[in-house]
Design a protein around this motif. Sequence first.
Motif, PDB file in Angstrom:
ATOM      1  N   VAL A  19     -28.393 -21.405   5.905  1.00  0.00           N
ATOM      2  CA  VAL A  19     -27.502 -19.487   6.846  1.00  0.00           C
ATOM      3  C   VAL A  19     -28.512 -19.657   7.862  1.00  0.00           C
ATOM      4  CG1 VAL A  19     -25.442 -18.344   6.215  1.00  0.00           C
ATOM      5  CG2 VAL A  19     -25.607 -20.028   4.823  1.00  0.00           C
ATOM      6  N   GLU A  20     -27.435 -19.085   8.761  1.00  0.00           N
ATOM      7  CA  GLU A  20     -28.402 -17.742   9.810  1.00  0.00           C
ATOM      8  C   GLU A  20     -27.238 -17.511  10.164  1.00  0.00           C
ATOM      9  OE1 GLU A  20     -31.145 -20.159  11.831  1.00  0.00           O
ATOM     10  OE2 GLU A  20     -31.716 -21.675  10.959  1.00  0.00           O
ATOM     11  N   PHE A  21     -27.950 -15.834  10.603  1.00  0.00           N
ATOM     12  CA  PHE A  21     -26.861 -14.932  11.300  1.00  0.00           C
ATOM     13  C   PHE A  21     -26.978 -14.635  12.809  1.00  0.00           C
ATOM     14  CE2 PHE A  21     -26.381 -14.734   7.271  1.00  0.00           C
ATOM     15  CZ  PHE A  21     -25.191 -13.967   6.443  1.00  0.00           C
ATOM     16  N   LEU A  22     -26.280 -15.255  13.185  1.00  0.00           N
ATOM     17  CA  LEU A  22     -26.453 -14.083  14.796  1.00  0.00           C
ATOM     18  C   LEU A  22     -25.547 -12.897  14.764  1.00  0.00           C
ATOM     19  CD1 LEU A  22     -25.783 -15.997  18.049  1.00  0.00           C
ATOM     20  CD2 LEU A  22     -24.700 -14.197  18.272  1.00  0.00           C
ATOM     21  N   THR A  23     -26.386 -11.670  14.988  1.00  0.00           N
ATOM     22  CA  THR A  23     -25.985 -10.333  14.981  1.00  0.00           C
ATOM     23  C   THR A  23     -25.537  -9.923  15.865  1.00  0.00           C
ATOM     24  OG1 THR A  23     -27.561  -9.612  14.665  1.00  0.00           O
ATOM     25  CG2 THR A  23     -26.813 -10.243  12.847  1.00  0.00           C
ATOM     26  N   ILE A  24     -24.847  -9.637  16.263  1.00  0.00           N
ATOM     27  CA  ILE A  24     -23.638  -8.945  17.580  1.00  0.00           C
ATOM     28  C   ILE A  24     -23.694  -7.370  16.876  1.00  0.00           C
ATOM     29  CG2 ILE A  24     -22.736  -8.532  19.256  1.00  0.00           C
ATOM     30  CD1 ILE A  24     -22.046 -11.285  19.116  1.00  0.00           C
TER      31      ILE A  24
ATOM     32  N   LYS B 163     -26.612  -3.936  16.379  1.00  0.00           N
ATOM     33  CA  LYS B 163     -27.558  -2.783  15.629  1.00  0.00           C
ATOM     34  C   LYS B 163     -27.190  -2.895  13.739  1.00  0.00           C
ATOM     35  CE  LYS B 163     -31.304   0.824  16.030  1.00  0.00           C
ATOM     36  NZ  LYS B 163     -31.397   0.683  14.851  1.00  0.00           N
ATOM     37  N   LYS B 164     -26.325  -2.293  13.561  1.00  0.00           N
ATOM     38  CA  LYS B 164     -26.104  -2.089  12.224  1.00  0.00           C
ATOM     39  C   LYS B 164     -26.002  -3.304  11.441  1.00  0.00           C
ATOM     40  CE  LYS B 164     -25.454   3.101  12.745  1.00  0.00           C
ATOM     41  NZ  LYS B 164     -27.521   3.027  12.447  1.00  0.00           N
ATOM     42  N   ALA B 165     -25.235  -4.606  11.890  1.00  0.00           N
ATOM     43  CA  ALA B 165     -25.201  -5.455  11.343  1.00  0.00           C
ATOM     44  C   ALA B 165     -26.953  -6.055  10.985  1.00  0.00           C
ATOM     45  CB  ALA B 165     -24.308  -6.407  11.712  1.00  0.00           C
ATOM     46  N   ASN B 166     -27.728  -6.177  11.811  1.00  0.00           N
ATOM     47  CA  ASN B 166     -28.944  -6.381  11.857  1.00  0.00           C
ATOM     48  C   ASN B 166     -29.889  -5.914  10.816  1.00  0.00           C
ATOM     49  OD1 ASN B 166     -31.066  -8.370  12.873  1.00  0.00           O
ATOM     50  ND2 ASN B 166     -32.050  -6.455  13.861  1.00  0.00           N
ATOM     51  N   ASP B 167     -29.988  -4.736  11.021  1.00  0.00           N
ATOM     52  CA  ASP B 167     -30.305  -3.924  10.759  1.00  0.00           C
ATOM     53  C   ASP B 167     -30.448  -4.285   8.545  1.00  0.00           C
ATOM     54  OD1 ASP B 167     -31.838  -2.544  12.568  1.00  0.00           O
ATOM     55  OD2 ASP B 167     -30.256  -0.975  12.105  1.00  0.00           O
ATOM     56  N   ILE B 168     -29.614  -4.395   8.529  1.00  0.00           N
ATOM     57  CA  ILE B 168     -28.529  -5.135   7.293  1.00  0.00           C
ATOM     58  C   ILE B 168     -28.698  -6.218   6.669  1.00  0.00           C
ATOM     59  CG2 ILE B 168     -27.169  -4.731   5.302  1.00  0.00           C
ATOM     60  CD1 ILE B 168     -25.231  -2.236   6.665  1.00  0.00           C
ATOM     61  N   LEU B 169     -28.520  -6.889   7.463  1.00  0.00           N
ATOM     62  CA  LEU B 169     -28.466  -8.343   7.403  1.00  0.00           C
ATOM     63  C   LEU B 169     -29.826  -9.575   7.239  1.00  0.00           C
ATOM     64  CD1 LEU B 169     -25.183  -9.742   9.159  1.00  0.00           C
ATOM     65  CD2 LEU B 169     -26.156 -10.126   6.060  1.00  0.00           C
ATOM     66  N   LYS B 170     -30.839  -7.967   7.930  1.00  0.00           N
ATOM     67  CA  LYS B 170     -32.291  -9.105   8.034  1.00  0.00           C
ATOM     68  C   LYS B 170     -32.910  -9.218   6.703  1.00  0.00           C
ATOM     69  CE  LYS B 170     -34.727  -4.969  10.524  1.00  0.00           C
ATOM     70  NZ  LYS B 170     -35.147  -3.776  11.473  1.00  0.00           N
TER      71      LYS B 170
ATOM     72  N   THR C 285     -28.456  -7.665  20.264  1.00  0.00           N
ATOM     73  CA  THR C 285     -27.408  -6.042  20.511  1.00  0.00           C
ATOM     74  C   THR C 285     -27.356  -5.130  22.501  1.00  0.00           C
ATOM     75  OG1 THR C 285     -30.245  -5.185  20.660  1.00  0.00           O
ATOM     76  CG2 THR C 285     -28.899  -5.003  18.565  1.00  0.00           C
ATOM     77  N   ALA C 286     -27.864  -5.820  23.459  1.00  0.00           N
ATOM     78  CA  ALA C 286     -27.747  -5.090  23.930  1.00  0.00           C
ATOM     79  C   ALA C 286     -26.662  -5.656  25.372  1.00  0.00           C
ATOM     80  CB  ALA C 286     -28.447  -5.789  25.516  1.00  0.00           C
ATOM     81  N   ILE C 287     -25.503  -6.543  24.249  1.00  0.00           N
ATOM     82  CA  ILE C 287     -24.104  -6.597  24.504  1.00  0.00           C
ATOM     83  C   ILE C 287     -23.229  -5.237  25.392  1.00  0.00           C
ATOM     84  CG2 ILE C 287     -23.316  -7.294  22.724  1.00  0.00           C
ATOM     85  CD1 ILE C 287     -21.241  -8.838  24.323  1.00  0.00           C
ATOM     86  N   TYR C 288     -23.751  -4.365  24.587  1.00  0.00           N
ATOM     87  CA  TYR C 288     -23.078  -3.380  24.514  1.00  0.00           C
ATOM     88  C   TYR C 288     -23.486  -1.909  25.510  1.00  0.00           C
ATOM     89  CZ  TYR C 288     -20.947  -4.010  19.984  1.00  0.00           C
ATOM     90  OH  TYR C 288     -19.724  -4.731  18.972  1.00  0.00           O
ATOM     91  N   ASP C 289     -24.496  -2.519  25.991  1.00  0.00           N
ATOM     92  CA  ASP C 289     -24.925  -1.361  27.236  1.00  0.00           C
ATOM     93  C   ASP C 289     -24.188  -1.617  28.080  1.00  0.00           C
ATOM     94  OD1 ASP C 289     -27.290  -0.858  25.504  1.00  0.00           O
ATOM     95  OD2 ASP C 289     -28.207  -2.006  25.938  1.00  0.00           O
ATOM     96  N   ASP C 290     -23.635  -3.176  28.037  1.00  0.00           N
ATOM     97  CA  ASP C 290     -23.116  -3.470  29.432  1.00  0.00           C
ATOM     98  C   ASP C 290     -21.882  -4.337  29.074  1.00  0.00           C
ATOM     99  OD1 ASP C 290     -21.982  -4.149  32.309  1.00  0.00           O
ATOM    100  OD2 ASP C 290     -23.332  -5.450  32.895  1.00  0.00           O
TER     101      ASP C 290
ATOM    102  N   SER D  20     -19.221  -6.180  29.505  1.00  0.00           N
ATOM    103  CA  SER D  20     -18.437  -7.727  30.194  1.00  0.00           C
ATOM    104  C   SER D  20     -17.428  -8.688  29.893  1.00  0.00           C
ATOM    105  CB  SER D  20     -18.908  -7.167  31.604  1.00  0.00           C
ATOM    106  OG  SER D  20     -19.936  -7.741  31.293  1.00  0.00           O
ATOM    107  N   PHE D  21     -17.039  -8.612  30.487  1.00  0.00           N
ATOM    108  CA  PHE D  21     -16.309 -10.658  29.973  1.00  0.00           C
ATOM    109  C   PHE D  21     -17.700 -11.496  30.200  1.00  0.00           C
ATOM    110  CE2 PHE D  21     -14.258 -14.240  31.638  1.00  0.00           C
ATOM    111  CZ  PHE D  21     -13.738 -14.981  30.416  1.00  0.00           C
ATOM    112  N   GLU D  22     -17.850 -11.296  31.484  1.00  0.00           N
ATOM    113  CA  GLU D  22     -19.548 -12.413  32.052  1.00  0.00           C
ATOM    114  C   GLU D  22     -20.635 -12.614  30.494  1.00  0.00           C
ATOM    115  OE1 GLU D  22     -18.175  -9.496  33.470  1.00  0.00           O
ATOM    116  OE2 GLU D  22     -17.660 -11.469  35.502  1.00  0.00           O
ATOM    117  N   ASN D  23     -20.628 -11.401  29.884  1.00  0.00           N
ATOM    118  CA  ASN D  23     -21.562 -11.322  29.127  1.00  0.00           C
ATOM    119  C   ASN D  23     -21.216 -11.981  27.720  1.00  0.00           C
ATOM    120  OD1 ASN D  23     -23.286  -9.522  30.620  1.00  0.00           O
ATOM    121  ND2 ASN D  23     -23.275  -7.655  29.790  1.00  0.00           N
ATOM    122  N   ALA D  24     -20.451 -11.193  27.632  1.00  0.00           N
ATOM    123  CA  ALA D  24     -19.803 -11.340  26.180  1.00  0.00           C
ATOM    124  C   ALA D  24     -19.474 -13.751  26.211  1.00  0.00           C
ATOM    125  CB  ALA D  24     -18.055 -11.581  26.054  1.00  0.00           C
TER     126      ALA D  24
END
Length: 153
Positions: free
Chosen positions: A96-101, A103-110, A120-125, A127-131
């Motif tokens: 089992v591996e995790f792709l975290t979107i 910062k908070k999930a990453n900080d705890i799950l790692k 984490t950078a997706i929240y900086d911009d 958009s539909f393209e990034n998602a």
Amino acid sequence: MQITSAMKMVSAAKLSKAQDAITAMRPYAEKLSELLQSLSATLDSDQTSKYSEQREVNNVLFVSISSNRGLAGAFNSNIVKASKYIADRDYSGKNVEFLTIGKKANDILKKTHKIFKNETAIYDDLSFENASAIAEELMQLFVEKKFDKIVIV
């Protein structure tokens, strides 16, 4: 009282901004729903699709979506709890591996699980393209058989 009043005004402004962002995402959600319905109908009629093949589940990727910042404690902790619970209950003994979107999930799950990738950078911009780039990557990982199952929490 002045501090409380100022905090209420700031919270109201943030809530208004969040509501506007949600309203702006409504067309994307409707289009996504339309695409999923179309895909579902296609998969029902096409048994040879690369996305509908049945395979033994050995490698599982969890996609955990949380926020980058605090003040959403219950949301973030519930996402992490649900991710851990489902992973431990349904996929114990599997890779089992995790792709975290976020910062908070990453900080705890790692601390307790293997992190495949952190977005984490997706929240900086946001958009539909990034998602859609993340969605494309997930589909490619499944097609290439890197992961036998992808679970989004």
